[in-house]
Design an enzyme around this catalytic site. Structure first.
Site, PDB file in Angstrom:
ATOM      1  N   TRP A 359       0.839  -1.474  -0.132  1.00 40.97           N
ATOM      2  CA  TRP A 359       0.165  -0.254   0.263  1.00 40.97           C
ATOM      3  C   TRP A 359       1.057   1.451   0.176  1.00 40.97           C
ATOM      4  CZ3 TRP A 359      -1.606   4.103   3.940  1.00 40.97           C
ATOM      5  CH2 TRP A 359      -0.475   2.800   5.677  1.00 40.97           C
ATOM      6  N   ASP A 360       2.096   0.965   0.206  1.00 39.34           N
ATOM      7  CA  ASP A 360       2.712   2.352   0.220  1.00 39.34           C
ATOM      8  C   ASP A 360       2.850   2.500  -1.201  1.00 39.34           C
ATOM      9  OD1 ASP A 360       3.738   0.532   1.950  1.00 39.34           O
ATOM     10  OD2 ASP A 360       5.870   0.242   2.376  1.00 39.34           O
ATOM     11  N   GLU A 490       1.174  -1.752  13.230  1.00 35.92           N
ATOM     12  CA  GLU A 490       1.919  -3.151  13.221  1.00 35.92           C
ATOM     13  C   GLU A 490       1.917  -3.932  14.974  1.00 35.92           C
ATOM     14  OE1 GLU A 490       2.770  -4.121   8.087  1.00 35.92           O
ATOM     15  OE2 GLU A 490       4.312  -3.585  10.077  1.00 35.92           O
ATOM     16  N   LYS A 602       4.332   2.435  16.495  1.00 38.20           N
ATOM     17  CA  LYS A 602       5.122   1.464  15.139  1.00 38.20           C
ATOM     18  C   LYS A 602       5.914   2.916  14.320  1.00 38.20           C
ATOM     19  CE  LYS A 602       6.600  -2.244  11.438  1.00 38.20           C
ATOM     20  NZ  LYS A 602       6.482  -2.672  10.328  1.00 38.20           N
ATOM     21  N   GLN A 603       4.447   2.981  14.240  1.00 38.10           N
ATOM     22  CA  GLN A 603       3.931   4.796  12.609  1.00 38.10           C
ATOM     23  C   GLN A 603       2.442   5.143  12.790  1.00 38.10           C
ATOM     24  OE1 GLN A 603       3.928   1.373   9.807  1.00 38.10           O
ATOM     25  NE2 GLN A 603       2.930   2.968   8.330  1.00 38.10           N
TER      26      GLN A 603
END
Length: 768
Positions: A359-360, A490, A602-603
């Protein structure tokens, strides 16, 4: 501690001094590519120390059988592996029968490696004393041609420093290679034929299972000083290998050099039976042009790329080097010429993540390609997903969805899901939203609506159907919920009501309905064709609308923030600042159980929603959410610092924005995550571009035109970038006192600057 051996330079990545401990990291950092092939910066000569040899061909992969302890229904059969391809760059070198090997040499001095970003070539030079006491000076240069993307060229020169000696160059092709990343140690390639014709050599191979046919090829020319010489080669051939040995007595002070041309032809682009003939034509082209002329062409091709894509930064060498490195590697990986290709997270620099599509691409890469190339490139990336729609419907069917619901894969090479960690494969479904968002983003930026009635609406309908079926009506809440998901963070799996997932699901349904209405009103032929194909009823549309209008979002009245998921406040909310440095990165130091129970992110997750949909939230809401979530974020995804940099800049927290920018731009150069030897983080490099253009430049599309709210870090004197907006090129130059806008083109353009509308005339400087 981060690595810091890369020398600061505005146009080059430079390593000085030879250290065997950093060879694998440098092989990643100095990787080169041309969109059709690429390779890690392996030495041409033999190296017996730790090395990760890797050459890759775009679109060629192997379906490596899934390796799991137990099988679950819906599991993908395979994990697609980017394939280490037959090696054409190798040149074994012997001097008085002693092998040149930097790992075993008595002494290596004046070692210097340079990746010249401006001109698109890689060079290396050093002085080595071999075990037999012969001292040599070596200078090499190589590149992969942008003009002739099936060709690469190497110039390898040796000068004898302390005595006469016999030098043997042995250029070779090696088809007997293996992957570093493999589940079962399968043989990925079958060699079909090894052949030669004069100084030309060929290896025809095919991949097992996927049956991609390739021809790897080479031809070399020899020179004493600058004079071309004819040396009769000795041939060495096995079932998977061919080499030519060119032996020459060389005087002290004289330079003996080889120019080697090579590359791949692939049946993705040519008929299987023509691969060798095309290879021969390519070699004829290379020889006719010669190394110097091909290199000149390379400089010109890169000059064109930089003319549009360059970002200049004055007063901060490391920041300047970082952004150019990111822009160069994006162009090494994908140039937009082939709609069958996409942007793998490691590009041509390693094998981790399978080298496939994530999906990046939609979330991070499309904005970069839209603004620095023309809109056809972004349209190709959207067409790639349309071409995989049937597979996305199949993927959803395997998980029990019906009626044309589409679930795009987390990881793919051909549209099939090939990621096999259940908490990602089955649960990280927000990826579907990024694909719908990319269609919206493309239309918003380019003004080209034609893609939606032609192709995009079918994708939007398939995705909306998925969200409609994936949502569950909760009697207790009297709202629709989405259970058992993994959001962008994640470090939480199998949670209920991830805010970002629920929000993007609601948005996707509404956006699909909006476009169904528009296509019905304005493109009746397309509407009839699509409705016949998808069999969509008014009743189904009403059900979608009900899900969207009654979506549940977890919210904390105490903190006045949307919660990342239902149970987030059950965690012990200890900020990252209280983690000991010895515990970082937690993904390498902690058990998965401990990570899942921790509050650490994580992000960007909830904040990813605020990034995509910022117009739907106030600045105060952004600030509240940023202050709540960022202190809990460990930024252990390469995709994390860029989003936070953009949001910190929007909040006028320039020191924080600058710190995040350096982290995203130098993520690999400084090896923040201590994993660069596995390959570079290609897709996050587009996020680095966004950090400057959308973060510091404040660029958005508002009221159908560009809007800017420029800011500048105190560490910089000035910065500039160009945007291709609807075939008009705008150059933005920001310094500490003012911003300059210039328009290339032949018609005026209205833009917003700091919430004021301004008209820019072509070739006129506007200063704000």
């Amino acid at each position: 501690m981060n690595q810091d051996y890369i020398q600061p330079d505005d146009w080059s990545i430079i390593e000085e001094g030879f250290d065997t401990n950093r060879v694998r990291s440098s092989e990643s950092l100095f990787s080169i590519g041309n969109g059709a092939m690429g390779h890690r910066a392996n030495f041409e000569e033999h190296y017996s120390g730790p090395t990760f040899q890797g050459s890759y061909i775009a679109g060629v992969y192997y379906p490596d059988k899934t390796r799991v302890g137990w099988w679950k229904n819906g599991y993908p059969e395979y994990f697609a592996k980017v394939l280490n391809a037959p090696n054409w760059i190798g040149i074994n070198i012997n001097i008085d029968d002693e092998s040149l090997d930097l790992y075993t040499a008595k002494n290596v001095s004046q070692f210097r490696r340079e990746l010249n970003m401006q001109e698109g070539w890689l060079s290396r030079s050093f002085i080595a004393t071999l075990q037999n006491d012969v001292q040599i000076k070596v200078e090499t240069k190589r590149f992969l041609s942008l003009e002739y993307d099936e060709l690469g060229a190497i110039n390898y020169a040796i000068t004898l420093l302390n005595r006469d000696a016999k030098i043997t160059f042995e250029p070779y092709l090696d088809g007997g290679i293996t992957n570093e990343d493999t589940n079962w140690d399968d043989q990925f390639w079958e060699t079909l034929e090894v052949s030669n014709d004069g100084h030309q050599a060929f290896i025809r191979s095919k991949t097992m299972k996927t049956d991609f046919h390739t021809c790897t090829y080479m031809e070399s020319e020899l020179f004493l000083d600058d004079t071309k010489i004819n040396v009769h080669p000795q041939k060495n051939e096995t079932a998977t290998f061919i080499s030519f040995s060119y032996e020459q007595e060389v005087k002290k002070g004289t330079t003996y050099s080889i120019q080697k041309y090579g590359g791949y032809t692939v049946d993705r682009n040519h008929d299987k039976s023509d691969l060798r003939a095309v290879a021969q034509r390519n070699l004829a082209t290379a020889k006719e042009l010669g190394f110097a002329t091909m290199l000149e062409g390379q400089r010109g091709a890169w000059a064109k790329i930089w003319d549009m894509a360059d970002i200049t930064i004055e007063g901060d060498l490391k920041a300047q080097q970082g952004i150019r490195f990111n822009i160069m590697q994006l162009n090494h990986t994908y140039l937009g010429k082939d709609a069958r290709l996409n942007i793998g997270p490691k590009g041509f620099t390693g094998e981790k993540y399978g080298g496939s599509t994530y999906w990046d691409t939609e979330a991070y890469c499309i904005p970069f390609y839209m603004a620095t190339k023309d809109q056809k490139v972004a349209r190709n990336l959207l067409a790639y997903r349309y071409n995989h729609l049937d597979k996305a419907i199949e993927n959803a069917e395997k998980l029990g969805f019906s009626n044309g619901a589409a679930l795009y894969p987390m990881v793919t090479m051909n549209g099939e899901e090939c990621h096999n960690e259940w908490e990602i494969t089955f649960e990280e479904i927000h990826r579907n939203g990024a694909i719908s968002f990319a269609i919206y983003n493309y239309h918003r930026f380019t003004g080209d609506y034609s893609y939606i009635p032609e192709k995009g609406l079918e994708v939007l309908i398939g995705i909306a159907r998925f969200w409609h079926q994936r949502a569950t009506y909760s009697e207790a809440k009297k709202q629709f919920v989405i259970l058992g998901v993994t959001g962008p963070n994640e470090y939480e799996n199998n949670v209920n009501n991830n805010f970002y997932t629920n929000y993007i699901a609601q948005w996707c349904i509404r956006y699909a309905i909006e476009n169904i209405d528009k296509v019905k009103a304005e493109y009746s032929d397309d509407y009839s064709r699509i409705m016949t194909k998808v069999n969509l009823s008014d009743e189904e549309l009403q059900e979608w609308q009900q899900v969207a209008d009654n979506m549940y979002f977890p919210y904390s009245d105490t903190h006045k923030v949307y919660l990342q998921q239902d149970g987030f406040l059950d965690k012990e909310l200890v900020s990252v600042a209280n983690l000991e440095a010895s515990q970082r990165p937690i993904n390498q130091k902690w058990s998965w159980d401990r990570i899942l129970r921790s509050p650490y992110i994580k992000q960007a997750d909830t904040l990813q929603g605020f990034y995509f949909f910022e117009d739907q939230f106030s600045l105060e809401e952004l600030e509240r959410h940023f202050d709540f979530y960022e202190p809990l974020t460990v930024h252990e995804s390469s995709l994390s610092p860029c989003v936070h940099s953009i949001q910190a800049a929007k909040l006028d927290r320039m020191e924080q924005a600058y710190t995040f920018y350096l982290q995203t731009s130098r993520l690999d150069l400084d090896d923040y995550n201590h994993e660069v030897e596995e390959g570079l983080h290609i897709t996050s490099m587009a996020g680095t571009w966004m950090s400057i253009v959308e973060g510091f430049g404040g660029m958005r599309v508002k009221e159908n035109t560009l809007s800017f709210e420029p800011k500048i870090p105190k560490q910089w004197k000035a910065y500039s970038f160009k945007i291709n907006f609807r075939n008009q090129i705008i150059k933005v130059n920001v310094n500490q006192n003012e911003t300059h806008f210039e328009l290339e083109g032949n018609q005026e353009l209205d833009i917003w600057i700091n919430k004021r509308k301004i008209t820019i005339a072509p070739n006129t400087l506007v200063t704000v």
